[in-house]
Design a protein around this motif. Structure first.
Motif, PDB file in Angstrom:
ATOM      1  N   LEU A   1      36.681   2.661 -55.356  1.00 24.20           N
ATOM      2  CA  LEU A   1      35.418   2.921 -56.053  1.00 24.20           C
ATOM      3  C   LEU A   1      35.237   4.417 -56.295  1.00 24.20           C
ATOM      4  O   LEU A   1      34.810   4.839 -57.381  1.00 24.20           O
ATOM      5  N   LEU A   2      35.578   5.210 -55.292  1.00 23.98           N
ATOM      6  CA  LEU A   2      35.446   6.661 -55.435  1.00 23.98           C
ATOM      7  C   LEU A   2      36.416   7.189 -56.489  1.00 23.98           C
ATOM      8  O   LEU A   2      36.057   8.039 -57.323  1.00 23.98           O
ATOM      9  N   ALA A   3      37.641   6.672 -56.481  1.00 30.50           N
ATOM     10  CA  ALA A   3      38.627   7.103 -57.471  1.00 30.50           C
ATOM     11  C   ALA A   3      38.166   6.755 -58.885  1.00 30.50           C
ATOM     12  O   ALA A   3      38.376   7.526 -59.828  1.00 30.50           O
ATOM     13  N   ALA A   4      37.511   5.606 -59.041  1.00 37.87           N
ATOM     14  CA  ALA A   4      37.010   5.213 -60.359  1.00 37.87           C
ATOM     15  C   ALA A   4      35.921   6.169 -60.839  1.00 37.87           C
ATOM     16  O   ALA A   4      35.851   6.503 -62.024  1.00 37.87           O
ATOM     17  N   LEU A   5      35.069   6.618 -59.921  1.00 39.70           N
ATOM     18  CA  LEU A   5      34.008   7.553 -60.295  1.00 39.70           C
ATOM     19  C   LEU A   5      34.578   8.925 -60.648  1.00 39.70           C
ATOM     20  O   LEU A   5      34.065   9.617 -61.532  1.00 39.70           O
ATOM     21  N   GLU A   6      35.631   9.312 -59.972  1.00 42.06           N
ATOM     22  CA  GLU A   6      36.186  10.652 -60.150  1.00 42.06           C
ATOM     23  C   GLU A   6      37.296  10.719 -61.200  1.00 42.06           C
ATOM     24  O   GLU A   6      37.760  11.802 -61.554  1.00 42.06           O
ATOM     25  N   ALA A   7      37.706   9.558 -61.700  1.00 46.35           N
ATOM     26  CA  ALA A   7      38.854   9.504 -62.600  1.00 46.35           C
ATOM     27  C   ALA A   7      38.604  10.264 -63.904  1.00 46.35           C
ATOM     28  O   ALA A   7      37.505  10.228 -64.467  1.00 46.35           O
ATOM     29  N   GLU A   8      39.634  10.909 -64.357  1.00 46.93           N
ATOM     30  CA  GLU A   8      39.610  11.560 -65.676  1.00 46.93           C
ATOM     31  C   GLU A   8      39.862  10.526 -66.769  1.00 46.93           C
ATOM     32  O   GLU A   8      39.308  10.623 -67.865  1.00 46.93           O
ATOM     33  N   ARG A   9      40.702   9.531 -66.454  1.00 45.23           N
ATOM     34  CA  ARG A   9      41.021   8.489 -67.425  1.00 45.23           C
ATOM     35  C   ARG A   9      41.250   7.172 -66.700  1.00 45.23           C
ATOM     36  O   ARG A   9      41.808   7.143 -65.602  1.00 45.23           O
ATOM     37  N   ILE A  10      40.812   6.076 -67.336  1.00 43.16           N
ATOM     38  CA  ILE A  10      41.072   4.732 -66.828  1.00 43.16           C
ATOM     39  C   ILE A  10      41.708   3.934 -67.957  1.00 43.16           C
ATOM     40  O   ILE A  10      41.176   3.856 -69.064  1.00 43.16           O
ATOM     41  N   VAL A  11      42.881   3.356 -67.671  1.00 42.04           N
ATOM     42  CA  VAL A  11      43.592   2.531 -68.647  1.00 42.04           C
ATOM     43  C   VAL A  11      43.382   1.078 -68.247  1.00 42.04           C
ATOM     44  O   VAL A  11      43.771   0.668 -67.156  1.00 42.04           O
ATOM     45  N   VAL A  12      42.761   0.307 -69.118  1.00 42.65           N
ATOM     46  CA  VAL A  12      42.382  -1.069 -68.794  1.00 42.65           C
ATOM     47  C   VAL A  12      43.163  -2.048 -69.648  1.00 42.65           C
ATOM     48  O   VAL A  12      43.471  -1.780 -70.806  1.00 42.65           O
ATOM     49  N   SER A  13      43.502  -3.203 -69.062  1.00 45.90           N
ATOM     50  CA  SER A  13      44.094  -4.282 -69.853  1.00 45.90           C
ATOM     51  C   SER A  13      43.115  -5.434 -69.999  1.00 45.90           C
ATOM     52  O   SER A  13      43.340  -6.343 -70.803  1.00 45.90           O
ATOM     53  N   HIS A  14      42.029  -5.409 -69.217  1.00 41.21           N
ATOM     54  CA  HIS A  14      40.953  -6.377 -69.329  1.00 41.21           C
ATOM     55  C   HIS A  14      39.637  -5.603 -69.332  1.00 41.21           C
ATOM     56  O   HIS A  14      39.479  -4.618 -68.606  1.00 41.21           O
ATOM     57  N   LYS A  15      38.688  -6.062 -70.130  1.00 39.86           N
ATOM     58  CA  LYS A  15      37.407  -5.381 -70.227  1.00 39.86           C
ATOM     59  C   LYS A  15      36.573  -5.610 -68.958  1.00 39.86           C
ATOM     60  O   LYS A  15      36.870  -6.462 -68.142  1.00 39.86           O
TER      61      LYS A  15
END
Length: 526
Positions: free
Chosen positions: A233-247
């Motif tokens: 959860l913390l990594a998701a908040l701090e991420a510069e980019r998130i690559v998703v294959s599902h919405k």
């Protein structure tokens, strides 16, 4: 009277700020931007609310600068200023949690409780940020949420601000499904993790899966994150980019619905999409451009571009990147002695049941009867045996729990698509594929191997395409009865792909190499 803001983001592809929303009022909607009124047109996009009449949907595009935005409605009675409701995690602000400050690239989006104004600011002084954080904490106390959940939310928010102050390496997150890897997210993650780029690449997967164990065996164990873990959860908040294959990135990362709305103003990652499947069928409401604040969507076929650019899907051409699909890099054509049967599921058969539930009435469905008859067809099995071939029936994950209904058939291997299948191996090794409308047809056709469609009147397609006509564009012949299909299977085994369908395959795909990951990674790096 109010207008609902559902999406707000800085789109680096357009170099502008986007605000999307809707209303169900009678009248003409205007945005008042820095004192100047702008009439808003209906964007034509689908709305995420499926029930009731579709509302008026708008998209407001602003320069990346300081602004004050208000919304007004002109009616027969005059002009009325509208209240603002920030609804859902993609709005970035959230009225329920008083989350009225959010970072949008180099800008700040600011509002207030019961406000009719949205301000876009170039900066937010530290003392004002501290005050707004205190307001959110106070508001959290007033809401009916479990005390343990509140404590967890506060702890995570405190850690986020501590890490922001201390600084950290850029983080890029990737995911497919928590229970299953081997898709676009994992392929792109593996490629990116091998680059010496100073980025902390992480992949989200259940640590108990065979996919996670293989990543550990390949030396990538330290870069795996599990769903719902605090570190994730913390990594998701701090991420510069998130690559998703599902919405729905909040769901797949592991946030609860309350947490998603409480933390939405912190998650400022740039979202890029490599869809699980090619966008050839009708695009669901929850997959459109506005579904996840995505600014880059990677596609593998010009047909996808045509489909996604339909007004109801809300995509802009600048956001679509025709660079391939990462998982295609693993498709190296082999010709092992088996035919792969891989039909899709039917929503009207599994409706109301979860993926793991056994359907006691499954054996009474036309779906079961049609494919059970095929895998027991004596002429097909004898013909394959004479040619030294076998048959593998790959059950779609949504019907895989009903495997036992088919029993054991000599010469046929039945494989569950949810827990047993190595999709890459099956697709790469099969000599011929039989499907109906399954998206794996495109993976198989990418290798230019013979593909057959089995279209039965009793089993209509539940996801028809507005741009791909099977008679005109199909990548193989269409068979509508069992005996004709048996003839076509044996002919495909003997003679391979007919030139007509090879030409269609070449026309359908933009590439025929194993370099999709390299192209996409390069685009992400900018």
């Amino acid at each position: 009277m109010r207008v609902t803001v559902e999406n707000m983001l800085y789109d680096e592809q357009r170099g502008s700020l986007l605000i999307a929303g809707s209303h169900r009022l009678t009248g003409t909607l205007y945005a008042k931007v820095d004192g100047q009124r702008v009439k808003l047109a209906d964007s034509g996009r689908w709305h995420r609310r499926k029930k009731g009449k579709r509302p008026f949907c708008f998209l407001l595009e602003l320069t990346a600068a300081a602004h004050e935005v208000r919304f007004q409605l002109d009616t027969d009675k005059g002009t009325e200023d509208l209240d603002l409701l920030f609804d859902g995690p993609n709005a970035r602000l959230n009225s329920r949690f008083w989350a009225f400050h959010a970072k949008l690239g180099d800008l700040w989006a600011l509002s207030a409780p019961r406000s009719r104004a949205l301000r876009i600011a170039l900066e937010l002084p530290a003392w004002k940020l501290k005050l707004r954080e205190a307001m959110m904490s106070w508001r959290l106390n007033q809401l009916r949420i479990e005390p343990k959940a509140k404590a967890r939310m506060r702890k995570l928010r405190k850690q986020y601000w501590a890490d922001e102050k201390a600084g950290h390496r850029p983080i890029w997150l990737y995911y497919d499904k928590g229970y299953k890897g081997g898709d676009n997210g994992e392929y792109l993650f593996r490629y990116a993790a091998a680059q010496d780029d100073g980025i902390d690449h992480r992949y989200i997967i259940n640590s108990k899966t065979s996919y996670a164990k293989q990543l550990v065996a390949d030396g990538l164990g330290d870069q795996i994150l599990g769903q719902r873990q605090e570190a994730t959860l913390l990594a998701a908040l701090e991420a510069e980019r998130i690559v998703v294959s599902h919405k729905n990135r909040f769901k797949y990362v592991g946030f609860t619905e309350d947490e998603a709305c409480f933390f939405t103003n912190l998650m400022d990652a740039k979202i890029a999409t490599c869809f699980h499947g090619l966008n050839i069928p009708d695009v669901p409401r929850n997959v459109g451009q506005n579904a996840d604040n995505s600014t880059m969507t990677f596609i593998a076929s010009p047909y996808e571009r045509t489909n996604l650019l339909l007004p109801e899907n809300g995509f802009a051409d600048v956001n679509l990147k025709l660079l391939g699909a990462p998982r295609f890099d693993g498709l190296v054509p082999g010709h092992q002695p088996f035919v792969l049967l891989s039909p899709t599921w039917r929503r009207y058969i599994v409706y109301g049941r979860t993926r793991s539930q056994v359907d006691e009435a499954f054996a009474d469905t036309d779906y079961f009867k049609i494919f059970d008859s095929l895998i027991n067809n004596r002429r097909l099995l004898d013909g394959l045996r004479e040619r030294g071939m076998g048959l593998i029936y790959l059950l779609h994950p949504m019907v895989a729990s009903n495997k036992d209904a088919f029993g054991e058939v000599e010469g046929v291997e039945i494989v569950r698509g949810d827990v047993e299948a190595d999709f890459e191996r099956l697709l790469s090794d099969a000599s011929v594929m039989v499907t109906d409308y399954s998206g794996v047809q495109f993976d198989f056709a990418y290798m230019r191997k013979p593909l057959l469609y089995y279209h039965r009147e009793e089993l209509p397609d539940h996801t028809p395409s507005p741009v791909f006509n099977y008679s005109r564009d199909g990548l193989g012949p269409i068979l509508t009865d069992e005996e004709s299909l048996v003839d076509a299977i044996l002919d495909a085994v003997d003679n391979g792909v007919k030139p007509k369908y090879r030409d269609r395959m070449d026309h359908f795909f933009a590439y025929d190499d194993q370099d999709s990951c390299a192209r996409i990674y390069s685009a992400l790096r900018g």
